[in-house]
Design a protein around this motif. Structure first.
Motif, PDB file in Angstrom:
ATOM      1  N   PHE A  92       0.849  -1.188   0.000  1.00 62.80           N
ATOM      2  CA  PHE A  92       0.000   0.000   0.000  1.00 62.80           C
ATOM      3  C   PHE A  92       0.885   1.239   0.000  1.00 62.80           C
ATOM      4  O   PHE A  92       0.899   2.023   0.940  1.00 62.80           O
ATOM      5  N   SER A  93       1.589   1.385  -1.095  1.00 62.19           N
ATOM      6  CA  SER A  93       2.571   2.456  -1.216  1.00 62.19           C
ATOM      7  C   SER A  93       2.498   3.074  -2.604  1.00 62.19           C
ATOM      8  O   SER A  93       2.221   2.374  -3.584  1.00 62.19           O
ATOM      9  N   PRO A  94       2.781   4.371  -2.686  1.00 58.85           N
ATOM     10  CA  PRO A  94       2.827   5.007  -4.003  1.00 58.85           C
ATOM     11  C   PRO A  94       3.877   4.389  -4.926  1.00 58.85           C
ATOM     12  O   PRO A  94       3.797   4.539  -6.141  1.00 58.85           O
ATOM     13  N   ALA A  95       4.836   3.651  -4.369  1.00 56.76           N
ATOM     14  CA  ALA A  95       5.853   2.990  -5.188  1.00 56.76           C
ATOM     15  C   ALA A  95       5.271   1.784  -5.933  1.00 56.76           C
ATOM     16  O   ALA A  95       5.869   1.309  -6.900  1.00 56.76           O
ATOM     17  N   ILE A 120      -9.803  11.418   0.775  1.00 60.49           N
ATOM     18  CA  ILE A 120      -9.039  12.563   1.295  1.00 60.49           C
ATOM     19  C   ILE A 120      -8.044  12.051   2.340  1.00 60.49           C
ATOM     20  O   ILE A 120      -6.861  12.407   2.316  1.00 60.49           O
ATOM     21  N   ASP A 121      -8.527  11.205   3.246  1.00 57.35           N
ATOM     22  CA  ASP A 121      -7.660  10.656   4.292  1.00 57.35           C
ATOM     23  C   ASP A 121      -6.528   9.813   3.702  1.00 57.35           C
ATOM     24  O   ASP A 121      -5.369   9.960   4.090  1.00 57.35           O
ATOM     25  N   ILE A 122      -6.851   8.921   2.772  1.00 55.79           N
ATOM     26  CA  ILE A 122      -5.837   8.052   2.165  1.00 55.79           C
ATOM     27  C   ILE A 122      -4.818   8.874   1.391  1.00 55.79           C
ATOM     28  O   ILE A 122      -3.606   8.690   1.539  1.00 55.79           O
ATOM     29  N   ASN A 123      -5.295   9.776   0.543  1.00 55.30           N
ATOM     30  CA  ASN A 123      -4.374  10.577  -0.252  1.00 55.30           C
ATOM     31  C   ASN A 123      -3.486  11.463   0.621  1.00 55.30           C
ATOM     32  O   ASN A 123      -2.314  11.667   0.306  1.00 55.30           O
ATOM     33  N   SER A 124      -4.015  11.966   1.726  1.00 61.90           N
ATOM     34  CA  SER A 124      -3.199  12.820   2.590  1.00 61.90           C
ATOM     35  C   SER A 124      -2.100  12.036   3.307  1.00 61.90           C
ATOM     36  O   SER A 124      -1.091  12.602   3.711  1.00 61.90           O
ATOM     37  N   PHE A 161      -0.155   9.997   1.835  1.00 61.04           N
ATOM     38  CA  PHE A 161       0.956   9.900   0.890  1.00 61.04           C
ATOM     39  C   PHE A 161       1.402  11.251   0.368  1.00 61.04           C
ATOM     40  O   PHE A 161       2.485  11.377  -0.172  1.00 61.04           O
ATOM     41  N   ASP A 162       0.564  12.253   0.499  1.00 60.39           N
ATOM     42  CA  ASP A 162       0.877  13.580  -0.039  1.00 60.39           C
ATOM     43  C   ASP A 162       0.341  14.618   0.939  1.00 60.39           C
ATOM     44  O   ASP A 162      -0.858  14.869   0.993  1.00 60.39           O
ATOM     45  N   THR A 163       1.232  15.212   1.710  1.00 62.87           N
ATOM     46  CA  THR A 163       0.801  16.164   2.730  1.00 62.87           C
ATOM     47  C   THR A 163       0.202  17.429   2.128  1.00 62.87           C
ATOM     48  O   THR A 163      -0.469  18.179   2.828  1.00 62.87           O
ATOM     49  N   ASN A 164       0.416  17.659   0.842  1.00 62.67           N
ATOM     50  CA  ASN A 164      -0.164  18.823   0.169  1.00 62.67           C
ATOM     51  C   ASN A 164      -1.378  18.453  -0.672  1.00 62.67           C
ATOM     52  O   ASN A 164      -1.799  19.224  -1.531  1.00 62.67           O
ATOM     53  N   TYR A 165      -1.957  17.268  -0.427  1.00 65.61           N
ATOM     54  CA  TYR A 165      -3.079  16.795  -1.240  1.00 65.61           C
ATOM     55  C   TYR A 165      -4.275  17.732  -1.123  1.00 65.61           C
ATOM     56  O   TYR A 165      -4.672  18.148  -0.046  1.00 65.61           O
ATOM     57  N   VAL A 166      -4.830  18.059  -2.286  1.00 65.08           N
ATOM     58  CA  VAL A 166      -6.066  18.830  -2.370  1.00 65.08           C
ATOM     59  C   VAL A 166      -7.004  18.043  -3.284  1.00 65.08           C
ATOM     60  O   VAL A 166      -6.612  17.626  -4.371  1.00 65.08           O
TER      61      VAL A 166
END
Length: 192
Positions: free
Chosen positions: A75-78, A138-142, A144-149
């Motif tokens: 469960f990683s962006p890699a 929103i929770d999942i994307n945040s 992996f990406d602290t700047n997720y919008v």
């Protein structure tokens, strides 16, 4: 992540069933349309939902596959396949939003008790599912990406009127055209 996958699986299998019920309702209207405008209008909605069904046929097994994953590193962006899952989930979040709007539009046509009750029931469940999927993503994307919008947040702001807990009743004379906001950046499904 496993608990979230379980919820996604339940939501999208429920959605698949709801889409099939909705399409079954639209089919006779398309076949017996009073004029070409009515036929094209409902055929367009039908085709959009048909496309969603074809995407769900791919997404649901992908969710199932990740439900079997035991290694949290998967469960990683890699992991390209996990990225694909997140993209598909984000796309279907927007698809859920559109489905709610399609149900709202159908409520203008199907005013008899049986069909309007079914549509309102499908709409209520789908709107709650949409809100839950939106927050979960929103929770999942945040993570992996602290700047997720959320790329679709502008769309939700324009459609806050969709949050209705009771039967949909619309006044045809008080609707105004929505103001268009400038989109920022590239999002899935948007090449503008």
């Amino acid at each position: 992540m496993q608990e979230e996958l379980k919820i996604f699986y339940q939501i999208f299998t429920t959605t698949k069933d709801a889409i099939e019920k909705f399409m079954n309702m639209l089919d006779p209207i398309i076949q017996n349309a009073a004029d070409e405008h009515e036929r094209l209008y409902y055929h367009h909605i039908y085709e959009e939902e048909e496309q969603r069904l074809s995407r769900l046929v791919v997404l649901i097994p992908l969710i199932s596959k990740f439900q079997q994953v035991k290694d949290e590193k998967e469960f990683s962006p890699a992991n390209n396949e996990f990225n694909r899952l997140l993209q598909e989930l984000n796309l279907e979040k927007f698809g859920l939003h559109n489905f709610v709007e399609h149900l709202d539009l159908a409520l203008f046509r199907f005013t008899d008790e049986e069909r309007s009750s079914l549509l309102n029931s499908l709409r209520e469940v789908s709107y709650k599912d949409y809100q839950q999927v939106k927050q979960m993503l929103i929770d999942i994307n945040s993570r992996f990406d602290t700047n997720y919008v959320d790329p679709h947040a502008y769309h939700d702001e324009e459609h806050d009127h969709l949050d209705r807990s009771h039967s949909v009743t619309m006044d045809h004379h008080h609707h105004t055209a929505p103001q268009t906001k400038q989109r920022r950046g590239f999002t899935v499904g948007s090449l503008i």
